[in-house]
Scaffold this motif. Sequence first.
Motif: not given
Length: 655
Positions: A435-459
């Motif tokens: 939900t909008e309460d959750d916080i996702i922490v990341n920095a390196a590897g292939s995850l930042p690219g996938d997150l930047h393209k795909l993640w639906r930020t709620r807050s």
Amino acid sequence: MHPHGPTRRLTTAQALVAFLARQYTERDGRRQRLISATWGIFGHGNVAGIGQALVEAGGGGSGDGNGGGENGDGGNGAAHRMPYLQGRNEQAMVHAAVGYARQSGRLSAHAVTTSIGPGATNLVTGAALATINRLPVLLLPGDTFATRPADPVLQQLEVPYAGDVSVNDCLRPVSRYFDRITRPEALIPAALQAMRVLADPAETGAVTLALPQDVQAEAYDWPQEFFAERDWHVRRPAPDAHELETAVRAVRSARRPLIVVGGGVRHSAAEETLAAFTAATRIPVASTQAGKGALRHDHPADVGGIGHTGTATADELARTADLVIGVGTRFSDFTTASGTLFADPAVRFLHLNITGFDAHKLAALPLVADARAGLEALTAALAGRGYRVDPAYETEYTGAKEAWEARVETSFATPDPTARPTQAQVLGLLDALVTEDDIIVNAAGSLPGDLHKLWRTRSRDQYHVEYGYSCMGYEIPAAIGVLLADGVRTPRRPVWALVGDGTYLMNPTEIVTAVQENLPLKLLILQNHGYASIGGLSESVGAEGFGTAYRRRDADGGFTGPPLPVDLAANAASLGLRVLRATTVDDLREALSEARDAEAPTCVYVETETPDTVSGPPPAQAWWDVPVAETASRPAAVKAREEYDRQVAARRRHL
């Protein structure tokens, strides 16, 4: 009588800790401690100085915070205690402090104390990360003796040509302010300068006060006024009238404007102001990694990430934009696609930034101001002049946004619940849970690219991806910092640290801290047996994936044998985490839900499947310049160089 009035006799370390406990920031009527806690690992270079001072200040949690007698802190009570946090790795302590500062809106920070030698040099990576990301952290490394009673001492670097150099000088280029306190009285101006820089939104970053171990323990009669509470106002500079009028003319003449938001929007708490500006003008908004979340993913004007890891929607708009309005961004090469993204021959740039250094990049029209103050002024100045983008342009980008969402759905889809999930499917399952309460922490590897393209930020603060330094090992300690910034409210916000196996092996040590503090960290480990991001990059630049897989050596000396028998889940469990193993999509869905509800630190471990061309995330929508060997005998490198020459031909300098 001392010329400055009453005095208090304290060691330099005791005086510094007492001073730090009385520093506050204030912005928009909100007041908070500037330095709210101190991380530390002790050695001979700080244990008898800062370490003893933290005991005096009630940092161990068992004292009363009164400072211990007539030479102590003077009966200050709990308000002026200095809480102590025990770290396991000096770099990780800085990462935790950075995570705390970012979550605190740069209005509150942590200090980090270390011994001399390796403890001090371990700070350098974290300091660089803090300064690059414009986030405040106070570093207090021990240093060699100022009086030099024995030379050299343990862990001292001897420099034949300079007697005043120590390993702490490595911190100079990565600090926004550096000083070595060689006399007790020198602390007074240095401490005030350190606070000024930490609280300055245009100057902030890592601040280093190097503390020789003998000076830390030396007593001095300190002016009582040095320990008075002090408020540091975090200003919101308004734009210059001439720059504002120039900006208004640029916006009004634009046919296809595009806003690019960076971390400055978040640091300024300018999200609502940005939404009001887009409501009035209908200009689409693309985001850097640091700016993602400035608008919710479902806001009509939000077109997603921009640049090499961006969406097709944002990148196509960037290629045809005639005015690019940067708000609080540094315009790194990932954002500009190494100078190839903004392709319109007549494109101009307007940069709203609190620093003139960033505002003038790409030969832009500068609007030097706080992000919120600048957007408010720009909105007001445009209000009476009837500017709004052409409805056809609005229809174009909203339609493209819908098409991209369909691609996201395809990447997230899990048609076979019994199969091993791909990385994108892991993100899809998490996306469906949070939900909008959750916080996702990341920095390196292939995850930042996938997150930047795909993640639906709620807050506004859900998306916590450190990509200024993209430092492996940031995620776990930073998530701890976020949890500490969240305070002790019940229930706590779910904070997820997303790491691959390469990142996990770099720096898992602060798991122990999360367990010690009983912080409900949610650690999600994605095992793909190697450096997936660099492996893919290696293939694309003709290096053939060399040295990027975690596998046994083969008969030819390469690394193509079976995967290494490393059990990261068992390792996490051995450090005190409860571990939930998932092997299928259904397993993972259940494990993520269980972890989200957990009140103790919990790990979800899953091995991911290599995606196929249909179900995987969309490929890069823009180029990134990684030079390829100009001469080579291997076909992969020759082919990669041909592609490189084709791409680099499109690069331009914006003048």
